[in-house]
Design a protein around this motif. Structure first.
Motif, PDB file in Angstrom:
ATOM      1  N   THR A   1      -6.344   6.476  -5.857  1.00  0.00           N
ATOM      2  CA  THR A   1      -6.578   5.217  -5.165  1.00  0.00           C
ATOM      3  C   THR A   1      -5.260   4.785  -4.526  1.00  0.00           C
ATOM      4  O   THR A   1      -4.189   5.308  -4.847  1.00  0.00           O
ATOM      5  N   ASP A   2      -5.328   3.826  -3.626  1.00  0.00           N
ATOM      6  CA  ASP A   2      -4.119   3.378  -2.939  1.00  0.00           C
ATOM      7  C   ASP A   2      -3.098   2.832  -3.935  1.00  0.00           C
ATOM      8  O   ASP A   2      -1.896   3.112  -3.824  1.00  0.00           O
TER       9      ASP A   2
ATOM     10  N   SER B   1       0.838  -1.192   0.000  1.00  0.00           N
ATOM     11  CA  SER B   1       0.000   0.000   0.000  1.00  0.00           C
ATOM     12  C   SER B   1       0.876   1.245   0.000  1.00  0.00           C
ATOM     13  O   SER B   1       2.071   1.180   0.295  1.00  0.00           O
TER      14      SER B   1
ATOM     15  N   GLU C   1      -2.819   3.637  -7.107  1.00  0.00           N
ATOM     16  CA  GLU C   1      -2.290   4.754  -7.890  1.00  0.00           C
ATOM     17  C   GLU C   1      -1.265   5.550  -7.089  1.00  0.00           C
ATOM     18  O   GLU C   1      -0.232   5.970  -7.627  1.00  0.00           O
TER      19      GLU C   1
ATOM     20  N   GLU D   1      -7.925  12.886  -6.094  1.00  0.00           N
ATOM     21  CA  GLU D   1      -7.754  11.825  -5.116  1.00  0.00           C
ATOM     22  C   GLU D   1      -7.291  10.554  -5.825  1.00  0.00           C
ATOM     23  O   GLU D   1      -7.890  10.122  -6.810  1.00  0.00           O
TER      24      GLU D   1
END
Length: 503
Positions: free
Chosen positions: A365-366, A29, A368, A363
């Motif tokens: 994503t994790d 992550s 990305e 924003e």
């Protein structure tokens, strides 16, 4: 330089990145990549912080400070302990308990994205300058070793190899790899310093310590020098060192990232305060080495008496010419270790979190964010390599400018945090204006104000190169002055937002 020494250095340069990749493991992550998912032990973070703030120039120069002077440099370390203690209880809880990725998240939540991005860009530029110089400085001893074997490598080639070594374990292992490699490298150069002390102790005559004490080489506090022009005056060193440490360890993402990788707030606090104690002991060790070298060389002038090109070559010359085979290579590898602490993860995390997601307002994503973090790790590695490769000589004036760049920015960075804490009515525009005004004022002070080298008295404003009898304001005052300017300007601007009282 012998074959065994060269072999040890090569093993170190190849082995450390590989070890970092193995320790870092797979990053699942963006949080794991940027802050280690909060699973780093406090003592590992402590050693990593010390390694991150220690450079080749520190290891080579601090012994020279004691050789030419005394132990007064250690007053700065006393201020460092005080400043870190303040940060541990005032700023750290807001970062760690707030589940933030960078130190500048706090500014974004308090003021807005504009100031968060401004602070982040300031950090990125400051770190690019400082670490570019640091990377170039690391290439110097490598070039000396290669030249001894007839290999005429250009500085840019050495810088490129060192840069690739740093980016490898940062890219694959994230902050966990960076922290662990830092800790191991810190232990390596400390063991090297202790080995030098042992060798010197066997070769110095009886009574050398008493002679050093009689000569004033062990003086710790200086209460007689004028504070404004002398960086080793007690007031200057302790007070200035405390505020400087508050900025470097509370407002610089290079250090804050390592602290936010700890298990919880208490662990981060322990790591930060302990790092100040370790730095104090580390400085004391290198100052002791300088005093022992003074006794070993009978106080001869490094240039006129020992034939060196510059005083800072003193420690390196002793390592190469006086240490036995194998130990010499081990100590040189330790000196390289002091400079190979990677800032790439901090640069990448600040770019993605503070600029991309705040300014572009997209924003991620994790997955990305993780990809973006790795991409920016490579981009910043390339920038550092290019910047460091621009140097052709250690006498280039930009070296001094880059090393002193924190004087222009640290006061504004720390001042913005303090303004957010104490001025409840301050808005984002107030903070940004105060930030920019502070940088301009500090440039005027650092470049223009001159003080007497002999008395420390103010001589006037002169933007020309300092004369032999004048110096700039002592650098420990830069950060306190910058903080004061930020608070005054930001505080005055915030008065516009006061609600008139009604009767």
């Amino acid at each position: 330089m012998r074959v065994l020494d060269l072999a040890i250095i090569v093993v170190f340069l190849v082995g450390m990145p590989l070890l970092g990749v193995l320790i870092g493991g797979k990053q699942r992550s963006a949080k794991d990549y940027f802050v280690g998912d909060g699973k780093i032990s406090w003592w590992v973070a402590c050693l990593s912080v010390v390694s991150a703030e220690t450079s080749t120039l520190t290891v080579l120069s601090v012994p020279t400070v004691a050789y030419l002077g005394a132990f007064t440099y250690l007053q700065l370390a006393i201020g460092y302990v005080i400043g870190r203690t303040v940060v541990a209880f005032v700023l750290l809880p807001r970062y760690v308990a707030g589940n933030m990725t960078t130190a500048y998240n706090y500014l974004g939540e308090r003021f807005g994205g504009g100031l968060q991005a401004t602070a982040s860009v300031t950090f990125l530029v400051t770190r690019l300058l400082a670490d570019g110089v640091r990377l170039f400085a690391t290439a110097i001893p490598v070039k000396v070793v290669l030249s001894a074997y007839g290999v005429d490598a250009a500085y840019w080639q050495i810088v490129a190899v060192l840069g690739v070594a740093m980016v490898a374990y940062t890219f694959f292992g994230g902050v966990r790899a960076v922290v662990w490699v830092d800790a191991i490298q810190m232990l390596w150069y400390v063991l090297g310093g202790l080995a030098v002390i042992w060798v010197l102790s066997t070769r110095l005559p009886d009574g050398w310590l008493g002679a050093a004490v009689d000569a004033g080489k062990t003086q710790l506090f200086d209460f007689t020098s004028a504070p404004l022009g002398n960086q080793y005056s007690a007031v200057t060193a302790i007070l200035g060192g405390a505020v400087l440490s508050m900025a470097s360890h509370g407002a610089d993402q290079l250090v804050v990232q390592r602290l936010m990788a700890c298990n919880d707030v208490r662990a981060s606090q322990k790591a930060l305060i302990a790092s100040g104690v370790v730095v104090f002991l580390q400085f004391a060790m290198f100052l002791l080495i300088g005093t022992m070298l003074w006794s070993f060389y009978r106080g001869l002038d490094p240039v006129a008496g020992l034939g060196l090109t510059a005083p800072d070559e003193l420690f390196a010359s002793f390592i190469v010419t006086e240490l036995p085979s194998g130990l010499s290579g081990f100590v040189i590898a330790g000196i390289l270790a002091a400079a190979l602490s990677s800032s790439l993860g901090a640069l990448a995390s600040s770019t993605v979190t503070d600029i991309y997601q705040r300014v572009i307002r997209r924003e991620l994503t994790d997955a990305e964010a993780l990809r973006a973090g790795r991409l920016w790790t490579i981009v910043w590695a390339g920038a550092l390599i290019v910047f460091a490769s621009m140097f052709t000589t250690t006498k280039n004036p930009i070296v001094e400018t880059a090393l002193a760049i924190t004087g222009y920015t640290y006061g504004a960075l720390l001042g913005a945090f303090v303004l957010g804490l104490v001025a409840k009515q301050a808005r984002q525009v107030d903070a940004i204006v105060a930030f920019l005004v502070t940088v301009a004022v500090m440039a005027f002070v650092i470049l223009g104000m001159k003080f007497s080298k002999a008395t420390g008295h103010f001589l006037g404003i002169d933007f020309a190169k300092a004369r032999g009898d004048s110096v700039a304001l002592a650098f420990p005052w830069y950060t306190p002055l910058g903080v004061a300017v930020t608070l005054v300007v930001g505080g005055l601007l915030s008065l516009r937002h006061r609600t008139p009282s009604t009767t």
